[in-house]
Design an enzyme around this catalytic site. Structure first.
Site, PDB file in Angstrom:
ATOM      1  N   LYS A  15       0.837  -1.212   0.000  1.00  0.00           N
ATOM      2  CA  LYS A  15       0.000   0.000   0.000  1.00  0.00           C
ATOM      3  C   LYS A  15       0.870   1.261   0.000  1.00  0.00           C
ATOM      4  O   LYS A  15       0.369   2.375  -0.058  1.00  0.00           O
ATOM      5  CB  LYS A  15      -0.870   0.029   1.260  1.00  0.00           C
ATOM      6  CG  LYS A  15      -1.698  -1.233   1.459  1.00  0.00           C
ATOM      7  CD  LYS A  15      -3.166  -0.891   1.502  1.00  0.00           C
ATOM      8  CE  LYS A  15      -4.034  -2.067   1.846  1.00  0.00           C
ATOM      9  NZ  LYS A  15      -4.431  -2.866   0.701  1.00  0.00           N
ATOM     10  N   LYS A  61      14.674  -6.794   4.709  1.00  0.00           N
ATOM     11  CA  LYS A  61      14.954  -5.798   5.758  1.00  0.00           C
ATOM     12  C   LYS A  61      16.320  -6.015   6.420  1.00  0.00           C
ATOM     13  O   LYS A  61      16.975  -5.060   6.821  1.00  0.00           O
ATOM     14  CB  LYS A  61      13.838  -5.802   6.810  1.00  0.00           C
ATOM     15  CG  LYS A  61      12.530  -5.214   6.275  1.00  0.00           C
ATOM     16  CD  LYS A  61      11.486  -5.099   7.355  1.00  0.00           C
ATOM     17  CE  LYS A  61      10.162  -4.659   6.764  1.00  0.00           C
ATOM     18  NZ  LYS A  61       9.113  -4.474   7.755  1.00  0.00           N
ATOM     19  N   GLY A 118       5.712 -14.383  18.463  1.00  0.00           N
ATOM     20  CA  GLY A 118       6.506 -14.402  17.238  1.00  0.00           C
ATOM     21  C   GLY A 118       7.906 -13.916  17.544  1.00  0.00           C
ATOM     22  O   GLY A 118       8.119 -13.166  18.514  1.00  0.00           O
ATOM     23  N   GLY A 120      10.275 -13.179  14.695  1.00  0.00           N
ATOM     24  CA  GLY A 120      10.898 -12.794  13.423  1.00  0.00           C
ATOM     25  C   GLY A 120      11.335 -11.339  13.439  1.00  0.00           C
ATOM     26  O   GLY A 120      11.494 -10.727  14.506  1.00  0.00           O
TER      27      GLY A 120
HETATM   28  P1  NDP Z   1       9.122 -13.234   9.787  1.00  0.00           P
HETATM   29  O1  NDP Z   1       9.054 -14.253   8.694  1.00  0.00           O
HETATM   30  O2  NDP Z   1      10.434 -12.619  10.133  1.00  0.00           O
HETATM   31  O3  NDP Z   1       8.550 -13.922  11.154  1.00  0.00           O
HETATM   32  C1  NDP Z   1       7.302 -14.591  11.164  1.00  0.00           C
HETATM   33  C2  NDP Z   1       6.996 -15.074  12.587  1.00  0.00           C
HETATM   34  O4  NDP Z   1       5.666 -15.613  12.558  1.00  0.00           O
HETATM   35  C3  NDP Z   1       7.912 -16.193  13.100  1.00  0.00           C
HETATM   36  O5  NDP Z   1       8.080 -16.038  14.477  1.00  0.00           O
HETATM   37  C4  NDP Z   1       7.100 -17.457  12.769  1.00  0.00           C
HETATM   38  O6  NDP Z   1       7.384 -18.556  13.625  1.00  0.00           O
HETATM   39  C5  NDP Z   1       5.700 -16.976  13.050  1.00  0.00           C
HETATM   40  N1  NDP Z   1       4.657 -17.699  12.350  1.00  0.00           N
HETATM   41  C6  NDP Z   1       4.418 -17.743  11.027  1.00  0.00           C
HETATM   42  N2  NDP Z   1       3.324 -18.493  10.761  1.00  0.00           N
HETATM   43  C7  NDP Z   1       2.862 -18.932  11.969  1.00  0.00           C
HETATM   44  C8  NDP Z   1       1.775 -19.755  12.355  1.00  0.00           C
HETATM   45  N3  NDP Z   1       0.904 -20.277  11.462  1.00  0.00           N
HETATM   46  N4  NDP Z   1       1.593 -20.000  13.680  1.00  0.00           N
HETATM   47  C9  NDP Z   1       2.447 -19.473  14.596  1.00  0.00           C
HETATM   48  N5  NDP Z   1       3.509 -18.687  14.282  1.00  0.00           N
HETATM   49  C10 NDP Z   1       3.719 -18.422  12.972  1.00  0.00           C
HETATM   50  O7  NDP Z   1       8.018 -12.139   9.404  1.00  0.00           O
HETATM   51  P2  NDP Z   1       7.965 -10.610   9.845  1.00  0.00           P
HETATM   52  O8  NDP Z   1       8.271 -10.500  11.290  1.00  0.00           O
HETATM   53  O9  NDP Z   1       8.773  -9.806   8.902  1.00  0.00           O
HETATM   54  O10 NDP Z   1       6.405 -10.236   9.577  1.00  0.00           O
HETATM   55  C11 NDP Z   1       5.386 -10.748  10.392  1.00  0.00           C
HETATM   56  C12 NDP Z   1       4.054 -10.057  10.088  1.00  0.00           C
HETATM   57  O11 NDP Z   1       4.121  -8.664  10.382  1.00  0.00           O
HETATM   58  C13 NDP Z   1       3.598 -10.149   8.627  1.00  0.00           C
HETATM   59  O12 NDP Z   1       2.244 -10.574   8.654  1.00  0.00           O
HETATM   60  C14 NDP Z   1       3.721  -8.720   8.123  1.00  0.00           C
HETATM   61  O13 NDP Z   1       2.772  -8.456   7.089  1.00  0.00           O
HETATM   62  C15 NDP Z   1       3.427  -7.935   9.389  1.00  0.00           C
HETATM   63  N6  NDP Z   1       3.954  -6.543   9.379  1.00  0.00           N
HETATM   64  C16 NDP Z   1       3.092  -5.481   9.559  1.00  0.00           C
HETATM   65  C17 NDP Z   1       3.561  -4.160   9.564  1.00  0.00           C
HETATM   66  C18 NDP Z   1       2.619  -3.008   9.750  1.00  0.00           C
HETATM   67  O14 NDP Z   1       2.996  -1.881   9.448  1.00  0.00           O
HETATM   68  N7  NDP Z   1       1.416  -3.212  10.251  1.00  0.00           N
HETATM   69  C19 NDP Z   1       5.012  -3.863   9.394  1.00  0.00           C
HETATM   70  C20 NDP Z   1       5.836  -5.043   9.254  1.00  0.00           C
HETATM   71  C21 NDP Z   1       5.314  -6.327   9.235  1.00  0.00           C
HETATM   72  P3  NDP Z   1       8.646 -19.561  13.329  1.00  0.00           P
HETATM   73  O15 NDP Z   1       9.855 -18.836  13.845  1.00  0.00           O
HETATM   74  O16 NDP Z   1       8.331 -20.768  14.129  1.00  0.00           O
HETATM   75  O17 NDP Z   1       8.666 -19.788  11.860  1.00  0.00           O
END
Ligand code: NDP
Length: 260
Positions: A15, A61, A118, A120
């Site tokens: 967006k 990032k 989470g 990540g």
């Molecule tokens: P990463 O890939 O770095 O991390 C994802 C995390 O989510 C990990 O801890 C992963 O666990 C966990 N995860 C993924 N799927 C599942 C599931 N089904 N059940 C449980 N845990 C799960 O992603 P990001 O941190 O970069 O992004 C995460 C979210 O944040 C995205 O949805 C993104 O769109 C959103 N976001 C929103 C922003 C905003 O401005 N509102 C800005 C930046 C991001 P595991 O380590 O076990 O794989």
């Protein structure tokens, strides 16, 4: 004319062009903001040096932090950047995600204790944000391999969490619920935590996720990620154009999201 872009893979859903271009128009700035679908992260530096600046999204990032010549203090702590500026072929890196999050939770205070779900990139940025406000942060995740990069925080697998502990704020940074109706962890664990909490925040925006539904059921005050999205955009715009008009920029970006 200045040129900015949002760079990521995938990128069509972003967006940011809509938000930034409307703000550029409303504030009468001589600049354009486009999107760039990057496949090969080794080309990031070369592309940034051809334009004036960029927002960096998934999955680049960390790379954005690595290629920077100068890093804002937050970028050094978090290890990732979402805003890059090109000045005389030197790359300056900032993280406005953490600032956007702090702005979005402004009406949630006081918070003493927060639980971040989470582990990540976003979790790292938001944990850092909370720490700058002297809030005690605990991180929980479904797998432990990411805890190696989070040595400044108490980290637990969901099933290891002490369910008697009280957290004021629960933040979902996982992608659970983004394309499905999943919760980040077992419903019972979340219910226990919600019963003692005051606020819930989901970084996912524009969707009433299962996480937010369950939080509402437990009478928590809730927010999705749309304000965080808008405020990270506002802070990036201020950096790109040296324009300190947060209210006007926010209004223009918010309006852009409402357009059909
Ligand atoms: P990463 O890939 O770095 O991390 C994802 C995390 O989510 C990990 O801890 C992963 O666990 C966990 N995860 C993924 N799927 C599942 C599931 N089904 N059940 C449980 N845990 C799960 O992603 P990001 O941190 O970069 O992004 C995460 C979210 O944040 C995205 O949805 C993104 O769109 C959103 N976001 C929103 C922003 C905003 O401005 N509102 C800005 C930046 C991001 P595991 O380590 O076990 O794989």
């Amino acid at each position: 004319m200045k040129i900015f872009a949002v760079i990521g893979d995938p990128i069509m859903h972003s967006k940011s062009p809509r938000m930034h271009n409307n703000a550029l128009q409303v504030l009468k700035k001589d600049a354009v903001y486009t999107r760039y679908h990057l496949k090969d992260k080794t080309r990031l530096r070369e592309i940034i040096r051809k334009i004036d600046g960029a927002n960096i999204t998934i999955p680049f990032k960390e790379e954005a932090c690595d290629i920077a010549d100068f890093k804002d203090e937050s970028v050094t702590h978090i290890g990732s950047a979402n805003t890059l500026l090109n000045i005389n072929s030197k790359i300056y890196a900032y993280n406005t995600d953490y600032l956007g999050f702090l702005k979005a939770i402004e009406n949630f205070y006081p918070i003493e204790n927060a639980l971040v779900l989470g582990a990540g990139g976003t979790a790292k940025a938001l944990a850092y944000a909370l720490k700058t406000k002297n809030i005690k942060v605990t991180i929980a995740n479904r797998s432990s391999f990411r805890f190696e990069n989070l040595t400044n925080y108490s980290c637990f697998l969901y099933e290891q969490l002490d369910l008697n502990e009280k957290f004021d704020l629960i933040v979902n940074t996982t992608s659970a619920g983004l394309y499905d109706e999943k919760l980040p962890c077992e419903e019972n664990i979340l219910k226990n935590i919600f019963q003692k909490a005051k606020f819930a925040f989901d970084v996912i925006y524009g969707k009433n996720t299962s996480f937010l539904k369950l939080a509402r059921k437990n009478n928590l005050e809730v927010k999705d990620g749309v304000q965080m999205l808008l405020w990270q955009g506002v802070f990036a715009f201020e950096i790109f154009l040296e324009c300190q008009k947060p209210k006007e920029i926010f209004k223009a970006m918010e309006m852009a999201l409402k357009l059909p």
